[in-house]
Design a protein around this motif. Sequence first.
Motif, short mmCIF file in Angstrom:
data_model
loop_
_atom_site.label_atom_id
_atom_site.label_comp_id
_atom_site.label_asym_id
_atom_site.label_seq_id
_atom_site.Cartn_x
_atom_site.Cartn_y
_atom_site.Cartn_z
N ILE A 192 45.21 60.47 53.33
CA ILE A 192 45.50 59.26 52.57
C ILE A 192 45.48 59.57 51.07
CG2 ILE A 192 44.71 56.93 52.04
CD1 ILE A 192 43.58 56.76 54.83
N ASN A 193 46.44 59.02 50.38
CA ASN A 193 46.55 59.16 48.93
C ASN A 193 45.26 58.69 48.26
OD1 ASN A 193 47.08 58.18 46.21
ND2 ASN A 193 49.24 58.55 46.64
N GLU A 194 44.76 59.46 47.30
CA GLU A 194 43.50 59.15 46.59
C GLU A 194 43.56 57.81 45.86
OE1 GLU A 194 39.62 59.53 45.57
OE2 GLU A 194 40.71 60.89 46.90
N ASN A 195 44.73 57.47 45.30
CA ASN A 195 44.88 56.19 44.61
C ASN A 195 44.70 55.01 45.57
OD1 ASN A 195 45.30 57.27 42.06
ND2 ASN A 195 47.53 57.32 42.31
N LEU A 196 45.17 55.18 46.80
CA LEU A 196 45.02 54.12 47.79
C LEU A 196 43.57 53.98 48.23
CD1 LEU A 196 48.24 54.69 49.91
CD2 LEU A 196 47.84 53.03 48.07
N LEU A 197 42.87 55.10 48.33
CA LEU A 197 41.44 55.03 48.67
C LEU A 197 40.66 54.34 47.54
CD1 LEU A 197 40.90 58.57 50.23
CD2 LEU A 197 41.00 56.37 51.43
N GLN A 198 41.01 54.64 46.30
CA GLN A 198 40.37 53.98 45.16
C GLN A 198 40.67 52.49 45.16
OE1 GLN A 198 41.76 56.10 41.72
NE2 GLN A 198 40.40 57.84 42.07
N ALA A 199 41.90 52.13 45.52
CA ALA A 199 42.29 50.72 45.58
C ALA A 199 41.47 49.99 46.65
CB ALA A 199 43.78 50.59 45.86
N ALA A 200 41.31 50.61 47.80
CA ALA A 200 40.53 50.00 48.88
C ALA A 200 39.08 49.80 48.45
CB ALA A 200 40.61 50.85 50.14
N ALA A 201 38.52 50.79 47.77
CA ALA A 201 37.13 50.68 47.29
C ALA A 201 37.01 49.58 46.24
CB ALA A 201 36.67 52.02 46.72
N ALA A 202 38.00 49.48 45.35
CA ALA A 202 37.99 48.45 44.32
C ALA A 202 38.07 47.06 44.93
CB ALA A 202 39.14 48.66 43.34
N ILE A 203 38.88 46.90 45.97
CA ILE A 203 38.99 45.60 46.64
C ILE A 203 37.65 45.23 47.28
CG2 ILE A 203 40.05 44.43 48.63
CD1 ILE A 203 42.69 45.81 47.78
N ASN A 204 36.99 46.19 47.88
CA ASN A 204 35.66 45.92 48.46
C ASN A 204 34.68 45.47 47.38
OD1 ASN A 204 36.45 46.56 51.06
ND2 ASN A 204 35.79 48.68 50.91
N GLU A 205 34.71 46.10 46.21
CA GLU A 205 33.83 45.70 45.10
C GLU A 205 34.16 44.29 44.62
OE1 GLU A 205 34.04 48.60 41.96
OE2 GLU A 205 33.24 50.20 43.23
N LEU A 206 35.45 43.97 44.53
CA LEU A 206 35.86 42.64 44.08
C LEU A 206 35.48 41.57 45.10
CD1 LEU A 206 39.26 43.63 42.47
CD2 LEU A 206 37.20 42.81 41.26
N ASP A 207 35.60 41.89 46.39
CA ASP A 207 35.15 40.96 47.43
C ASP A 207 33.64 40.71 47.31
OD1 ASP A 207 37.65 40.57 48.57
OD2 ASP A 207 37.34 42.05 50.16
N ALA A 208 32.89 41.77 47.05
CA ALA A 208 31.43 41.66 46.96
C ALA A 208 31.02 40.81 45.76
CB ALA A 208 30.79 43.04 46.88
N ILE A 209 31.66 41.00 44.60
CA ILE A 209 31.27 40.22 43.43
C ILE A 209 31.73 38.77 43.59
CG2 ILE A 209 33.27 40.67 41.93
CD1 ILE A 209 29.58 40.65 40.82
N HIS A 210 32.83 38.55 44.29
CA HIS A 210 33.26 37.17 44.58
C HIS A 210 32.20 36.46 45.43
CE1 HIS A 210 35.58 33.71 45.86
NE2 HIS A 210 35.34 34.05 47.11
N SER A 211 31.70 37.14 46.44
CA SER A 211 30.65 36.54 47.28
C SER A 211 29.40 36.22 46.47
CB SER A 211 30.28 37.48 48.43
OG SER A 211 31.36 37.62 49.31
N LYS A 212 29.02 37.11 45.57
CA LYS A 212 27.85 36.85 44.72
C LYS A 212 28.11 35.66 43.79
CE LYS A 212 26.11 41.58 44.58
NZ LYS A 212 25.83 42.74 43.72
N PHE A 213 29.33 35.56 43.26
CA PHE A 213 29.73 34.46 42.39
C PHE A 213 29.62 33.12 43.14
CE2 PHE A 213 33.64 32.10 40.79
CZ PHE A 213 33.07 31.65 39.61
N VAL A 214 30.18 33.06 44.35
CA VAL A 214 30.12 31.83 45.14
C VAL A 214 28.67 31.49 45.49
CG1 VAL A 214 30.79 30.78 47.35
CG2 VAL A 214 32.47 32.07 46.01
N ASP A 215 27.89 32.49 45.89
CA ASP A 215 26.47 32.24 46.19
C ASP A 215 25.73 31.71 44.97
OD1 ASP A 215 26.81 33.05 48.81
OD2 ASP A 215 25.98 35.06 48.48
N TYR A 216 26.05 32.24 43.80
CA TYR A 216 25.38 31.78 42.58
C TYR A 216 25.76 30.33 42.28
CZ TYR A 216 23.40 31.55 37.97
OH TYR A 216 22.65 31.17 36.90
N ILE A 217 27.03 30.00 42.43
CA ILE A 217 27.46 28.61 42.21
C ILE A 217 26.72 27.69 43.17
CG2 ILE A 217 29.38 26.97 42.37
CD1 ILE A 217 31.20 29.25 41.36
N ARG A 218 26.59 28.10 44.43
CA ARG A 218 25.87 27.29 45.42
C ARG A 218 24.43 27.05 45.00
NH1 ARG A 218 28.57 30.44 49.97
NH2 ARG A 218 30.25 29.03 50.55
#
Length: 140
Positions: A2-28
Amino acid sequence: MINENLLQAAAAINELDAIHSKFVDYIRSLDNKDTQLGFIDTSPDPISVVCLHKTMNITRRIIAIDGQPRSNEYAVHANDNENMVLVSTFYLNASGIIFSTPDESDSLCDYNDALLAEKLLEYTAEGLLKSQIFKPTEAG
């Protein structure tokens, strides 16, 4: 392999999903029903906002810049006579900082700022007042 850029993109999406969850939890966790401008609610998905007596939905999507996922984009939409109007957008990066622009040139606050609700409501109110929702009807 797998292309390294695609692996980095997948990791970045996981990080963005995680911070979104923290953001929603904080608002709650916020007790923001008594702010003067309105309140933010996370009980339904998407997140909703009541600001200046107008109920709006906030939708999220991940945006990429230069081919790499960079931020969560939150678009605030209000209904105006059966038309959805974009009132404002803001961006949450993987570091937990909220910006008003996708290029991260104007920060609003951190996702876990004690005044998060007030800051987002003020930012939303400014966009709402500039939108077509509050423009006078043109005679025709």
